[in-house]
Design a protein around this motif. Structure first.
Motif, PDB file in Angstrom:
ATOM      1  N   GLU A   3       0.831  -1.206   0.000  1.00  0.00           N
ATOM      2  CA  GLU A   3       0.000   0.000   0.000  1.00  0.00           C
ATOM      3  C   GLU A   3       0.865   1.256   0.000  1.00  0.00           C
ATOM      4  OE1 GLU A   3      -3.952  -1.669   2.345  1.00  0.00           O
ATOM      5  OE2 GLU A   3      -2.272  -0.891   3.511  1.00  0.00           O
ATOM      6  N   ALA A  10       2.369   1.603  -3.472  1.00  0.00           N
ATOM      7  CA  ALA A  10       1.339   2.036  -4.422  1.00  0.00           C
ATOM      8  C   ALA A  10       1.051   3.528  -4.257  1.00  0.00           C
ATOM      9  CB  ALA A  10       0.059   1.216  -4.232  1.00  0.00           C
ATOM     10  N   ARG A  11       0.980   3.996  -3.036  1.00  0.00           N
ATOM     11  CA  ARG A  11       0.747   5.426  -2.766  1.00  0.00           C
ATOM     12  C   ARG A  11       1.909   6.268  -3.278  1.00  0.00           C
ATOM     13  NH1 ARG A  11      -1.995   9.787  -2.754  1.00  0.00           N
ATOM     14  NH2 ARG A  11      -1.683  11.160  -1.003  1.00  0.00           N
ATOM     15  N   ASN A  21       4.010   5.492  -5.688  1.00  0.00           N
ATOM     16  CA  ASN A  21       3.972   5.496  -7.148  1.00  0.00           C
ATOM     17  C   ASN A  21       2.868   6.398  -7.684  1.00  0.00           C
ATOM     18  OD1 ASN A  21       6.184   3.827  -7.321  1.00  0.00           O
ATOM     19  ND2 ASN A  21       4.971   1.959  -7.531  1.00  0.00           N
ATOM     20  N   GLU A  22       1.756   6.439  -6.993  1.00  0.00           N
ATOM     21  CA  GLU A  22       0.665   7.334  -7.378  1.00  0.00           C
ATOM     22  C   GLU A  22       1.116   8.802  -7.299  1.00  0.00           C
ATOM     23  OE1 GLU A  22      -3.373   8.795  -5.214  1.00  0.00           O
ATOM     24  OE2 GLU A  22      -3.083   6.616  -5.301  1.00  0.00           O
ATOM     25  N   ASP A  81       3.597   9.445 -10.097  1.00  0.00           N
ATOM     26  CA  ASP A  81       2.895   9.530 -11.383  1.00  0.00           C
ATOM     27  C   ASP A  81       2.202  10.885 -11.547  1.00  0.00           C
ATOM     28  OD1 ASP A  81       3.749   6.969 -12.026  1.00  0.00           O
ATOM     29  OD2 ASP A  81       1.836   6.012 -11.496  1.00  0.00           O
ATOM     30  N   ARG A  82       1.641  11.398 -10.469  1.00  0.00           N
ATOM     31  CA  ARG A  82       1.014  12.727 -10.542  1.00  0.00           C
ATOM     32  C   ARG A  82       2.047  13.814 -10.795  1.00  0.00           C
ATOM     33  NH1 ARG A  82      -2.411  13.741  -5.557  1.00  0.00           N
ATOM     34  NH2 ARG A  82      -2.295  11.589  -4.993  1.00  0.00           N
ATOM     35  N   ARG A  94      11.068   6.435 -11.925  1.00  0.00           N
ATOM     36  CA  ARG A  94       9.721   5.911 -12.215  1.00  0.00           C
ATOM     37  C   ARG A  94       9.390   6.096 -13.696  1.00  0.00           C
ATOM     38  NH1 ARG A  94       5.572   2.606 -11.020  1.00  0.00           N
ATOM     39  NH2 ARG A  94       3.555   3.583 -11.313  1.00  0.00           N
TER      40      ARG A  94
END
Length: 131
Positions: free
Chosen positions: A6, A9-10, A12-13, A16-17, A60
């Protein structure tokens, strides 16, 4: 408490933003020397804070990119400062152990790195500093 997956994933989110925001504003992800001109690649600025974040964004963004996309991103911002030539060659996967170094890509002579980048259509500006 969040799990490791988790948390990743956060992270990477968020990366990505940031990447999407950079690309929307500048057409490409800015290389480190454009974000903070004058900061040497060995500076602590790349190991904490906004500099570290930009390096993480590059890491990334590089996932799944071919060399042509990376070259286009680097070319968009002009010549690569000499101190950053090794970094650019590494992100393009132009150097590997056996290319004149064992553990540290900075062991490869500058002229060899410059030639590898030139073969990809990338110019290098100046000579490396003595840091």
């Amino acid at each position: 408490m969040p799990t490791r997956d988790e948390i990743l994933a956060r992270r990477n989110e968020l990366l990505d933003r940031s990447i999407a925001s950079e690309i929307a504003a500048y057409d490409f992800l800015r290389p480190p020397w454009v974000l903070y001109p004058g900061e040497h690649p060995f500076s602590i600025a790349w190991r904490m804070g906004n500099g570290e974040h930009q390096i993480m964004c590059w890491t990334r963004w590089l996932e799944g990119r071919d060399a042509g996309e990376v070259v286009a991103a680097l070319q968009h911002f002009g010549a690569i400062p000499a101190d950053w030539a090794w970094w650019a060659a590494e992100v393009l996967r132009l150097m590997a152990p056996g290319d004149g170094y064992v553990e540290d890509a900075y062991e490869v002579p500058f002229q060899q790195v410059r030639e590898k980048l030139a073969a990809m259509g990338l110019a290098v500006n100046g000579e490396p500093s003595s840091e």
